[in-house]
Design a protein around this motif. Structure first.
Motif, PDB file in Angstrom:
ATOM      1  N   LEU A 452       0.828  -1.202   0.000  1.00 49.55           N
ATOM      2  CA  LEU A 452       0.000   0.000   0.000  1.00 49.55           C
ATOM      3  C   LEU A 452       0.862   1.253   0.000  1.00 49.55           C
ATOM      4  O   LEU A 452       0.596   2.215  -0.733  1.00 49.55           O
ATOM      5  CB  LEU A 452      -0.929  -0.006   1.231  1.00 49.55           C
ATOM      6  N   ASP A 453       1.907   1.263   0.819  1.00 53.01           N
ATOM      7  CA  ASP A 453       2.781   2.427   0.902  1.00 53.01           C
ATOM      8  C   ASP A 453       3.449   2.730  -0.440  1.00 53.01           C
ATOM      9  O   ASP A 453       3.682   3.897  -0.785  1.00 53.01           O
ATOM     10  CB  ASP A 453       3.853   2.207   1.978  1.00 53.01           C
ATOM     11  N   SER A 454       3.761   1.686  -1.194  1.00 51.36           N
ATOM     12  CA  SER A 454       4.441   1.894  -2.477  1.00 51.36           C
ATOM     13  C   SER A 454       3.463   2.156  -3.626  1.00 51.36           C
ATOM     14  O   SER A 454       3.893   2.450  -4.746  1.00 51.36           O
ATOM     15  CB  SER A 454       5.301   0.672  -2.809  1.00 51.36           C
ATOM     16  N   SER A 455       2.164   2.060  -3.324  1.00 49.42           N
ATOM     17  CA  SER A 455       1.170   2.226  -4.391  1.00 49.42           C
ATOM     18  C   SER A 455       0.764   3.667  -4.623  1.00 49.42           C
ATOM     19  O   SER A 455       0.100   3.978  -5.629  1.00 49.42           O
ATOM     20  CB  SER A 455      -0.087   1.416  -4.052  1.00 49.42           C
ATOM     21  N   GLY A 456       1.110   4.557  -3.682  1.00 54.59           N
ATOM     22  CA  GLY A 456       0.667   5.943  -3.784  1.00 54.59           C
ATOM     23  C   GLY A 456      -0.739   6.163  -3.275  1.00 54.59           C
ATOM     24  O   GLY A 456      -1.271   7.274  -3.361  1.00 54.59           O
ATOM     25  N   GLN A 457      -1.372   5.115  -2.726  1.00 56.91           N
ATOM     26  CA  GLN A 457      -2.756   5.210  -2.250  1.00 56.91           C
ATOM     27  C   GLN A 457      -2.856   5.239  -0.725  1.00 56.91           C
ATOM     28  O   GLN A 457      -3.957   5.228  -0.184  1.00 56.91           O
ATOM     29  CB  GLN A 457      -3.557   4.009  -2.774  1.00 56.91           C
ATOM     30  N   ALA A 458      -1.708   5.259  -0.039  1.00 54.57           N
ATOM     31  CA  ALA A 458      -1.725   5.113   1.418  1.00 54.57           C
ATOM     32  C   ALA A 458      -2.492   6.240   2.111  1.00 54.57           C
ATOM     33  O   ALA A 458      -3.282   5.995   3.033  1.00 54.57           O
ATOM     34  CB  ALA A 458      -0.298   5.037   1.951  1.00 54.57           C
ATOM     35  N   GLU A 459      -2.274   7.492   1.687  1.00 60.61           N
ATOM     36  CA  GLU A 459      -2.946   8.615   2.343  1.00 60.61           C
ATOM     37  C   GLU A 459      -4.450   8.575   2.102  1.00 60.61           C
ATOM     38  O   GLU A 459      -5.252   8.867   2.997  1.00 60.61           O
ATOM     39  CB  GLU A 459      -2.353   9.936   1.854  1.00 60.61           C
ATOM     40  N   ILE A 460      -4.844   8.215   0.900  1.00 58.24           N
ATOM     41  CA  ILE A 460      -6.283   8.108   0.598  1.00 58.24           C
ATOM     42  C   ILE A 460      -6.919   7.040   1.469  1.00 58.24           C
ATOM     43  O   ILE A 460      -8.001   7.233   2.047  1.00 58.24           O
ATOM     44  CB  ILE A 460      -6.481   7.795  -0.898  1.00 58.24           C
ATOM     45  N   ALA A 461      -6.251   5.880   1.567  1.00 58.88           N
ATOM     46  CA  ALA A 461      -6.793   4.790   2.364  1.00 58.88           C
ATOM     47  C   ALA A 461      -6.818   5.144   3.847  1.00 58.88           C
ATOM     48  O   ALA A 461      -7.763   4.805   4.570  1.00 58.88           O
ATOM     49  CB  ALA A 461      -5.982   3.514   2.138  1.00 58.88           C
ATOM     50  N   ALA A 462      -5.770   5.836   4.318  1.00 56.91           N
ATOM     51  CA  ALA A 462      -5.729   6.235   5.729  1.00 56.91           C
ATOM     52  C   ALA A 462      -6.870   7.184   6.059  1.00 56.91           C
ATOM     53  O   ALA A 462      -7.477   7.098   7.135  1.00 56.91           O
ATOM     54  CB  ALA A 462      -4.388   6.889   6.048  1.00 56.91           C
TER      55      ALA A 462
END
Length: 916
Positions: A452-462
């Motif tokens: 997730l961290d490497s996908s660029g979506q971590a902040e959205i998911a958080a």
């Protein structure tokens, strides 16, 4: 199976067989009643509380007490069938039940009985024992043998190798001989969390940042094996906790699982290796008996239509070799069989991953297995798996759909991906009361989080996870008044880990700080109910700092934050300057924005602070301001809240009839259904009944006071509001029990207060508990000395007055001078009487008599008939027989009931002596 024979009198109880016999004849008794009788027999002669009984017989279920009474009545009827009249079950009001009998317990099985296992220790988690172990019999035996010879045994091995499964299998064997307890450290990130998780598993609440003294004390004399699972991500904290327990708890043996040793002195290590794999040249007969092959074949058969046969044995052997015999990797591969088939599985592994290199580190092999499994997922499944790694506890399908939302509002698409992940064994599925819930294994969660961290979506998911936490807390608030407390805590108690994670993100640099403030406020009941006061105080302070940074102080949110801070400050270090500043800020903001609840709450806190400092007139004036004279449309809850405070402060200025009239009306209409948002104002019903009981006691209505306070304590323990319970015990239950002369009840309440204060790090309440404990010792004739406290401080004025009414020997010149200077209040008569006794002991009979006469006059004028009886008794000792009878008779007549209370006993003892 262990078969216990519990004998008492002519009765034989065989709980494992569900039998109660008398003289060889079986008596009819239901399973619940048998379970209750078994518990009472195990603890014969002790008082077993109703809560303990319901926890044993109806675990995780709220049960009305009349249901318990029905079963106890059935037991009593059965016992009357025996020939022993001296065997009975007695009810100690407000405390529980006791079996009076000489009991012997024998274990008739070949193994030692587990009858000594505490019912408070949580059982092993069933979800981790779904499958039987394959190829690990020798490892389990080695662990069991090591535990017999060492006090710390650590199972060491790579992720996914089966450490937890082996440990649980060993505990399952041991539990027939000794109590065992499972502690999951998966969601722990510090020593404080290790301590909290251990305390929760033992059902011993706590609230501090290091291994608590209370927890060590809980285990100091215990005999059990304690399993600490998943230590590798906080190895130093786990080692510190292990050292503390090993040094102070000689009967505790620790079993840990970790990817690396704890490196604690005396540690024995069991290194778990991969399962053996078949060699390339092995014949089919050897392959079919190989543990790796057996594991793969069993899991593949469970996943779909597969069976191991001569024609596919070599292919299965190749797969097992490529996976190095790692159990988790084998299970993941087996779960993929329905999609790829054995041919595709073996060729894909051989062509794309280098698993044949035996020099490859085991965790890298698991990483490769997870990489391979991840690449087999669809894009939707990959993204969803990464998003689900944000959950700290279990979650349902709706939660997954909200946090891992695909394509905006397409919940069906997200749900389909979640179900596919469960099918492929990347999500564990567990039953719950609401259906099923899901969780990620720790190794899978860590891997998915990296993706997730490497996908660029971590902040959205958080963000979505934090918003889901907000939705969950909204639902918790809606259910607060609808559900009984046991059901509510079962459903929402585990959310604390997700709340913590959401707050870390929200109040961090890249988070939604406004949402973080909202979550801090909405989660208050969780933090208080889980006894995490120290951590919650930090979140409150951080939220106030956040509002300041955003330039948004001075509104409703700051009001609520400051109120929460006041409550925590009060309990942590008694009311002081910071408390008054916070309460004054609430009052200032409430006036500015015209918020009546805020103004009333601030005035309540300031009134309480003045009352504790002995300024009762000022305290009453502040309480009266809680309801503005011009207010006509005040909310009913706010009005009752204000009137409760007014009643208390009216009592403290010595106007008892007026106070009891207000509180009696409120008690009649009150319930224990405190509003979710009002949790920081204390539980209304708990505090109201405690204050009312104190007023009744001073009025001489001792029987009524005892009854209402005992019921309030029972209910308060059920409601899981520690601050309310401590207030009730310190301000009402302990003093009233001492006034009644019931030393056993007083010691019980003092012990409850001490434990609750220690568990929750309530410094102020711990000091009060220490004083009450010393008073109990003084009443038993021990030398008068102040209690030994970690930070010795003199009691605050009101507290000192309470202590004097419980033990006249504590009266000194300061207390007497203060009583004279500040006008007549609730305890003036008793303080003057205590001063008179001091003067009498000093040889000044005339001064003593004058004090007694004045005390009696004040008490009679106030209607304080308990104080009047004490003053009359003191005065009667100095007068003639006829005069003494005239003094004592009316005072005794004002005391409710004919119970053998200490003051009544002392007064009646004088009458025959003086009239001879």
């Amino acid at each position: 199976m262990n078969d216990r024979l519990i004998s008492f009198g002519s009765f034989e109880l065989r709980p494992e067989r569900g039998q109660l016999l008398s003289g060889g004849a079986q008596l009819s008794l239901g399973s619940r009643a048998l379970a209750i009788l078994t518990l009472l027999a195990e603890r014969a002669g002790e008082i077993v509380s109703a809560q303990e009984i319901t926890d044993r017989v109806w675990p995780h279920t709220f049960v009305q007490e009349n249901n318990l009474r029905v079963h106890v009545s059935a037991i009593r009827r059965a016992l009357r069938a025996g020939a022993d009249d001296n065997i009975e079950i007695t009810n100690v009001p407000g405390r529980g039940y006791r079996l009076s009998a000489d009991v012997t317990i024998e274990v008739t099985s070949e193994e030692a009985a587990d009858a000594g296992m505490s019912a408070e220790i949580r059982p092993l988690p069933p979800p981790l024992q779904i499958h039987h172990l394959i190829g690990r019999e020798a490892c389990v035996a080695e662990v069991v043998e090591s535990i017999a010879r060492h006090r710390l045994v650590t199972i060491v091995g790579s992720g996914g190798i089966g450490k937890t499964s082996v440990a649980l299998a060993a505990l399952t064997r041991l539990r027939s001989r000794t109590p065992v307890c499972f502690v999951d450290l998966t969601n722990c990130t510090s020593l404080a969390h290790v301590a909290a998780a251990t305390a929760a598993a033992l059902q011993t609440p706590m609230g501090q940042d290091t291994m608590p003294t209370a927890l060590v004390e809980r285990l100091r004399t215990a005999e059990l094996v304690l399993m600490l699972d998943n230590c590798e991500h906080l190895i130093d904290a786990a080692a510190t906790a292990a050292e503390a327990l090993l040094q102070s708890c000689p009967g505790v043996t620790l079993l840990a699982t970790s990817r690396e040793p704890l490196r604690v002195l005396g540690e024995a290590r069991v290194h778990l290796q991969p399962l053996p794999v078949p060699a390339a040249a092995d014949p089919v007969e050897t392959i079919t008996g190989n543990p790796s092959v057996a594991l793969f074949a069993e899991r593949a058969a469970a996943a779909g239509d597969f069976s191991l046969a001569e024609g596919n044995a070599q292919q299965v052997a190749a797969v097992c070799r490529s996976l190095d015999g790692l159990p988790l990797a084998l299970e993941l591969a087996a779960a993929s069989m329905p999609m790829l088939g054995l041919e595709g599985l073996s060729s894909g592994l051989a062509g794309r991953l280098v698993f044949g290199r035996r020099t490859l580190a085991r965790h890298e092999t698991l990483e490769a297995m997870l990489d391979w499994s991840f690449e087999l997922l669809s894009p939707d499944e990959r993204l969803v798996l990464g998003c689900l790694s944000l959950f700290r506890a279990t979650f349902d399908l709706a939660a997954a759909a909200q946090v891992a939302a695909l394509g905006g509002t397409e919940e069906t698409r997200t749900a389909r991906a979640v179900l596919q992940l469960a099918t492929k064994s990347l999500l564990a599925v567990e039953p719950s009361r609401q259906g099923v819930v899901y969780r990620l294994l720790e190794t899978t969660k860590a891997y998915a989080r990296r993706k997730l961290d490497s996908s660029g979506q971590a902040e959205i998911a958080a963000r979505r996870h934090a918003e889901w936490v907000g939705t969950l807390l909204d639902r918790a608030q809606a259910d607060w008044l609808r559900m009984d407390r046991a059901t509510w805590w079962e459903r929402y108690g585990s959310a604390i880990d997700d709340v913590r994670a959401a707050l870390v993100w929200c109040l961090g640099e890249a988070g939604d700080r406004r949402l973080g403030v909202t979550l801090v406020l909405a989660s208050a009941p969780l933090w208080l109910g889980m006894s995490q006061f120290a951590e919650y105080r930090r979140w409150l302070e951080q939220a106030i700092e956040t509002l300041d940074a955003l330039g948004q102080r001075g509104g409703v949110e700051e009001i609520k934050l400051q109120i929460g801070l006041c409550v925590l400050l009060f309990n942590a270090d008694r009311p002081g300057e910071q408390f008054v500043r916070a309460a004054t800020q609430v009052l200032r903001i409430g006036k500015t924005i015209g918020d009546p609840v805020a103004k009333a709450t601030a005035l309540w806190m300031l009134s309480g602070e003045r009352g504790i400092m002995g300024d009762h007139v000022v305290a009453l004036n502040l309480a009266r301001r809680m309801l503005a004279p011009e207010s006509t449309d005040v909310d009913a809850d706010l009005r009752n809240f204000a009137r409760r405070v007014i009643a208390l402060m009216t009592f403290r200025v010595g106007r008892f009839e007026e106070a009891v009239a207000i509180s009696a009306e409120l008690v009649t209409s009150s319930s224990d259904r405190t509003a979710y948002g009002a949790v920081l104002r204390y539980d209304h019903s708990t505090i109201l009944r405690g204050n009312h009981g104190v007023t009744l006691a001073v009025q001489g209505r001792l029987k009524s006071a005892r009854t209402i306070i005992m019921e309030a304590v029972t209910d308060a323990r059920r409601l899981r509001n520690p601050s309310s319970l401590c207030y009730l015990l310190s301000s009402a239950a302990c003093p009233v029990a001492l006034w009644l002369g019931d030393d056993e009840l007083a010691r019980h309440y003092v012990e409850l207060l001490g434990r609750a204060a220690e568990d929750n790090r309530f410094t102020y309440m711990a000091e009060l508990a220490a004083w009450f404990s010393r008073i109990s010792e003084l009443r038993m004739g021990k030398p008068a000395q102040p209690p030994a406290l970690d930070r010795p401080r003199p009691p605050l004025p009101h507290d000192k007055d309470v202590f004097i009414t419980s033990c006249a020997a504590l009266c000194d010149a300061e207390a007497t001078a203060r009583a004279e200077a500040r006008g007549i209040h609730w305890a003036t008569a008793e303080i003057l009487r205590a001063d008179g006794e001091n003067r009498l002991r000093a040889g000044d009979a005339a001064a003593g008599r004058a004090r007694f006469e004045r005390a009696l006059a004040i008490a009679e004028a106030q209607g304080a008939w308990l104080w009047a009886l004490r003053a009359a008794t003191s005065l009667a000792r100095l007068t003639t027989a006829d005069a003494a009878a005239r003094i004592l008779a009316p005072a005794l007549a004002r005391i409710e009931g004919d119970e053998d209370y200490a003051d009544v006993r002392a007064a009646r003892a004088l009458l025959p002596e003086l009239t001879r």
